[in-house]
Design a protein around this motif. Sequence first.
Motif, PDB file in Angstrom:
ATOM      1  N   ASP A 107       5.739   5.440  59.383  1.00 58.23           N
ATOM      2  CA  ASP A 107       5.916   6.566  60.408  1.00 58.23           C
ATOM      3  C   ASP A 107       7.264   6.710  60.979  1.00 58.23           C
ATOM      4  O   ASP A 107       7.585   5.765  61.596  1.00 58.23           O
ATOM      5  CB  ASP A 107       4.857   6.198  61.483  1.00 58.23           C
ATOM      6  N   TYR A 108       7.848   7.814  61.094  1.00 61.76           N
ATOM      7  CA  TYR A 108       9.062   8.157  61.538  1.00 61.76           C
ATOM      8  C   TYR A 108       9.538   7.610  62.888  1.00 61.76           C
ATOM      9  O   TYR A 108      10.434   7.283  63.217  1.00 61.76           O
ATOM     10  CB  TYR A 108       9.541   9.369  61.073  1.00 61.76           C
ATOM     11  N   LEU A 109       8.372   7.832  63.775  1.00 62.38           N
ATOM     12  CA  LEU A 109       8.694   7.745  65.105  1.00 62.38           C
ATOM     13  C   LEU A 109       8.380   6.297  65.713  1.00 62.38           C
ATOM     14  O   LEU A 109       9.203   6.040  66.760  1.00 62.38           O
ATOM     15  CB  LEU A 109       7.487   8.812  66.000  1.00 62.38           C
ATOM     16  N   THR A 110       7.265   5.670  65.352  1.00 63.11           N
ATOM     17  CA  THR A 110       7.091   4.401  65.955  1.00 63.11           C
ATOM     18  C   THR A 110       7.594   3.195  64.904  1.00 63.11           C
ATOM     19  O   THR A 110       7.685   1.929  65.371  1.00 63.11           O
ATOM     20  CB  THR A 110       5.507   4.366  65.894  1.00 63.11           C
ATOM     21  N   GLY A 111       7.915   3.485  63.525  1.00 63.73           N
ATOM     22  CA  GLY A 111       8.202   2.475  62.883  1.00 63.73           C
ATOM     23  C   GLY A 111       7.075   1.593  62.045  1.00 63.73           C
ATOM     24  O   GLY A 111       7.059   0.792  61.773  1.00 63.73           O
ATOM     25  N   LEU A 112       5.624   2.004  62.824  1.00 63.18           N
ATOM     26  CA  LEU A 112       4.564   1.432  62.111  1.00 63.18           C
ATOM     27  C   LEU A 112       4.023   2.057  60.997  1.00 63.18           C
ATOM     28  O   LEU A 112       4.892   2.940  60.254  1.00 63.18           O
ATOM     29  CB  LEU A 112       3.487   1.687  63.276  1.00 63.18           C
ATOM     30  N   LEU A 113       3.052   1.636  60.146  1.00 61.78           N
ATOM     31  CA  LEU A 113       2.389   2.260  59.092  1.00 61.78           C
ATOM     32  C   LEU A 113       2.148   3.532  59.412  1.00 61.78           C
ATOM     33  O   LEU A 113       1.804   3.908  60.506  1.00 61.78           O
ATOM     34  CB  LEU A 113       1.456   1.453  58.486  1.00 61.78           C
ATOM     35  N   ASN A 114       2.232   4.537  58.342  1.00 58.29           N
ATOM     36  CA  ASN A 114       1.460   5.824  58.483  1.00 58.29           C
ATOM     37  C   ASN A 114       0.258   5.807  57.603  1.00 58.29           C
ATOM     38  O   ASN A 114      -0.146   4.638  57.381  1.00 58.29           O
ATOM     39  CB  ASN A 114       2.442   6.913  57.986  1.00 58.29           C
ATOM     40  N   ARG A 115      -0.485   6.792  57.667  1.00 59.30           N
ATOM     41  CA  ARG A 115      -1.517   6.911  56.884  1.00 59.30           C
ATOM     42  C   ARG A 115      -1.713   6.313  55.571  1.00 59.30           C
ATOM     43  O   ARG A 115      -2.742   5.629  55.033  1.00 59.30           O
ATOM     44  CB  ARG A 115      -2.373   8.363  57.042  1.00 59.30           C
TER      45      ARG A 115
END
Length: 215
Positions: free
Chosen positions: A62-70
């Motif tokens: 995920d570009y905003l949080t650095g977490l995984l995206n879907r």
Amino acid sequence: MPIIATAPTDDPMEETALEMGADEFIGKPHSQKKLLLRTIRAVKSASSQAREHLLRQEAHQDYLTGLLNRRGLLDAVQGLCEGDMPAALYLFDLDDLKRINDMLGHMEGDRMIRQFGALLRAHTRASDIVARFGGDEFVVVMRQMRGEESALEKGEKICRAFREAVFAEHTTVTCTAGVVLCEASKSVYEMIGRADQALYRAKNSAKGACQLWKE
């Protein structure tokens, strides 16, 4: 960094070197030119693999949080095994994102999302799966959960930590969560659907809390 092993030509030795992690084996005697060409080829191959890994990582992040995206979430869940069970799947929803966007602007809304992502990282293990599922929704999969009571307690702890965090002066923010213990026979979307039902019930009763899915 590619590893090239070189030794007198010997099949068992070559097999051993490759089993130990060597990327290339060159039997002796060999010329300097042959060694140089094989080294260049190994370096190019390693660089190509590194670029491929980086692109795959970026596609799953995920570009905003650095977490995984879907996409990253679905890929990570496929790697769960019997030893990870029972696992608890949480669906978190930020209750006040629209109000923050309207009152303080979308930049502050983005900051709230990043702050919640950081909070999830702080309250999970490196082995857990943490993803931003949608605009203000996050999915967490915690491996080896002891049971329903422990799963609910952990969800409540995260909701409480976010509620008590300082976001902006005179601004209270909360998150609500639904949690379900995963079943090996059910798909990740079925598990998320159950967590979503629990989340809906939690929102109807008291925002800022976590609720366990029940039939």
